[in-house]
Write a protein that holds these residues in place. Structure first.
Motif, short mmCIF file in Angstrom:
data_model
loop_
_atom_site.label_atom_id
_atom_site.label_comp_id
_atom_site.label_asym_id
_atom_site.label_seq_id
_atom_site.Cartn_x
_atom_site.Cartn_y
_atom_site.Cartn_z
N LEU A 71 71.28 27.05 41.02
CA LEU A 71 71.54 28.09 42.09
C LEU A 71 72.03 29.10 41.46
O LEU A 71 71.63 30.42 41.88
CB LEU A 71 72.97 27.35 42.83
CG LEU A 71 73.27 28.36 44.07
CD1 LEU A 71 72.29 29.05 44.86
CD2 LEU A 71 74.27 27.57 44.62
N GLY A 72 72.79 29.04 40.33
CA GLY A 72 73.22 30.26 39.55
C GLY A 72 71.94 31.23 38.96
O GLY A 72 71.85 32.49 39.01
N ARG A 73 70.84 30.26 38.54
CA ARG A 73 69.51 31.02 38.23
C ARG A 73 68.75 31.94 39.46
O ARG A 73 68.50 32.99 39.21
CB ARG A 73 68.61 29.83 37.66
CG ARG A 73 67.29 30.62 37.20
CD ARG A 73 66.36 29.47 36.91
NE ARG A 73 66.34 28.19 37.72
CZ ARG A 73 65.66 28.30 38.96
NH1 ARG A 73 65.20 29.22 39.29
NH2 ARG A 73 65.74 26.99 39.77
N GLU A 74 68.84 31.04 40.73
CA GLU A 74 68.46 31.69 41.75
C GLU A 74 69.09 32.84 42.16
O GLU A 74 68.35 34.01 42.48
CB GLU A 74 68.42 30.71 42.85
CG GLU A 74 67.24 29.62 42.60
CD GLU A 74 65.67 30.40 42.89
OE1 GLU A 74 65.71 31.40 43.77
OE2 GLU A 74 64.72 29.73 42.54
N LEU A 75 70.48 32.90 42.06
CA LEU A 75 71.34 34.07 42.48
C LEU A 75 71.22 35.25 41.52
O LEU A 75 71.29 36.43 41.95
CB LEU A 75 72.69 33.57 42.65
CG LEU A 75 73.20 32.62 43.30
CD1 LEU A 75 74.82 32.28 43.24
CD2 LEU A 75 72.97 33.16 44.86
N LEU A 76 70.77 34.96 40.22
CA LEU A 76 70.73 36.21 39.12
C LEU A 76 69.33 36.75 39.58
O LEU A 76 69.19 38.02 39.51
CB LEU A 76 70.35 35.40 37.82
CG LEU A 76 70.24 36.48 36.65
CD1 LEU A 76 71.21 37.53 36.69
CD2 LEU A 76 70.09 35.88 35.39
N GLU A 77 68.27 35.99 40.00
CA GLU A 77 67.04 36.54 40.46
C GLU A 77 67.21 37.44 41.56
O GLU A 77 66.53 38.32 41.83
CB GLU A 77 66.00 35.52 40.56
CG GLU A 77 65.69 34.83 39.29
CD GLU A 77 64.93 33.78 39.53
OE1 GLU A 77 64.47 33.20 40.65
OE2 GLU A 77 64.34 32.87 38.53
N GLU A 78 67.79 36.99 42.73
CA GLU A 78 67.67 37.48 43.89
C GLU A 78 68.91 38.46 44.20
O GLU A 78 68.87 39.38 44.98
CB GLU A 78 68.09 36.41 44.97
CG GLU A 78 67.00 35.28 45.07
CD GLU A 78 67.20 34.34 46.20
OE1 GLU A 78 68.11 34.45 46.81
OE2 GLU A 78 66.30 33.41 46.28
N LEU A 79 70.11 38.49 43.47
CA LEU A 79 71.27 39.23 43.58
C LEU A 79 71.31 40.09 42.56
O LEU A 79 72.20 41.08 42.41
CB LEU A 79 72.49 38.36 43.85
CG LEU A 79 72.45 37.48 45.06
CD1 LEU A 79 73.97 36.77 45.01
CD2 LEU A 79 72.31 38.29 46.24
N ALA A 128 70.50 45.36 45.53
CA ALA A 128 69.58 46.65 45.61
C ALA A 128 68.85 47.51 44.51
O ALA A 128 68.04 48.13 44.94
CB ALA A 128 70.27 47.60 46.81
N SER A 129 69.49 47.15 43.73
CA SER A 129 69.22 47.98 42.40
C SER A 129 68.70 47.26 41.26
O SER A 129 67.83 47.70 40.35
CB SER A 129 70.38 48.69 42.08
OG SER A 129 71.48 47.99 41.76
N THR A 130 69.17 46.08 40.84
CA THR A 130 68.74 45.42 39.52
C THR A 130 67.95 44.05 39.72
O THR A 130 67.55 43.66 38.98
CB THR A 130 69.86 45.42 38.51
OG1 THR A 130 70.93 44.41 39.30
CG2 THR A 130 70.63 46.60 38.25
N ALA A 131 68.23 43.57 41.07
CA ALA A 131 67.48 42.25 41.32
C ALA A 131 66.14 42.20 40.97
O ALA A 131 65.48 42.94 41.68
CB ALA A 131 68.15 41.72 42.64
N THR A 132 65.41 41.43 40.52
CA THR A 132 64.06 41.04 40.24
C THR A 132 63.43 40.84 41.55
O THR A 132 62.25 41.19 41.58
CB THR A 132 64.01 40.22 39.17
OG1 THR A 132 64.23 38.81 39.65
CG2 THR A 132 64.41 40.67 37.84
#
Length: 218
Positions: A71-79, A128-132
């Motif tokens: 979940l942490g990995r997904e959050l890094l990608e999305e947020l 909105a600025s850095t999430a891949t």
């Protein structure tokens, strides 16, 4: 235990199932809409690539990572930010609704994490600025309005939108579980949402009829 619900232990031993983890991030706030209506809490959801509302998160590979690490990995990608998610944040696990896309043998794990308001604002900014995944898998973060306006807007209108899988029921359950709205307020919002959906169906039928007439002309 409710139908479809699983204990965490039961879910983890289902080795032939796929697993997806999502989290509701929220904070308290003293801000007011138009300086009058208490907003009370900031709850983050997202508009997905498929046009449906959902919570941040995604599929987790238990052969390579824990539920929380995935979940942490997904959050890094999305947020665009690394957020520590713990076992204590886990709320429930259940089989995905059979009507959901790609729901075959899918178990969803839901988490709720309370943050400070400034942290929530930082998440919104990073998303909105850095999430891949911004502009691709995720079209933007949205806040859940917990108030109900005189015309029935706010939470009532929000709940009438289309949600992915069991995201709407997860939201409703979390609102009650964490006392973010009263049962009376939520009942009022859901009742008005049903009326809104009836009007929406009528509007869609009218739009479809117009499209059909145009299609026949060409």
């Amino acid at each position: 235990m409710a139908s479809g619900q699983l204990s965490r232990a039961e879910a983890l031993v289902c080795s032939d199932c796929r697993h997806a983890c999502h989290v509701m991030l929220y904070s308290d706030t003293k801000t007011r809409l138009f300086g009058k209506i208490p907003i009370k809490h900031i709850i983050l959801m997202q508009m997905r690539f498929d046009g449906l509302l959902g919570f941040p998160g995604g599929l987790v590979n238990l052969s390579e990572e824990t539920l929380e690490a995935g979940l942490g990995r997904e959050l890094l990608e999305e947020l665009g930010v690394a957020l520590p998610i713990s076992v204590e944040d886990h709320v429930d696990s259940c089989h995905a609704p059979a009507s959901s896309p790609s729901s075959s043998r899918l178990i969803t794990h839901f988490y709720v994490k309370k943050m400070e308001e400034e942290q929530i604002r930082e998440v919104e900014s990073a998303a909105a600025s850095t999430a891949t995944d911004h502009g691709q898998e995720v079209l933007g973060m949205v806040r859940v309005p917990l108030y109900i306006t005189k015309g029935g807007g706010g939470l009532s209108s929000f709940l009438s939108h289309s949600f992915i899988g069991n995201a709407r029921s997860q939201l409703v359950d979390a609102l009650l579980r964490f006392n973010l709205v009263t049962p009376k307020e939520l009942h009022k919002a859901l009742t008005h949402s049903l009326k809104t959906n009836m009007h929406t169906t009528e509007d869609l039928q009218a739009a479809l009829a117009l499209t059909e007439a145009k299609r026949k002309r060409f």
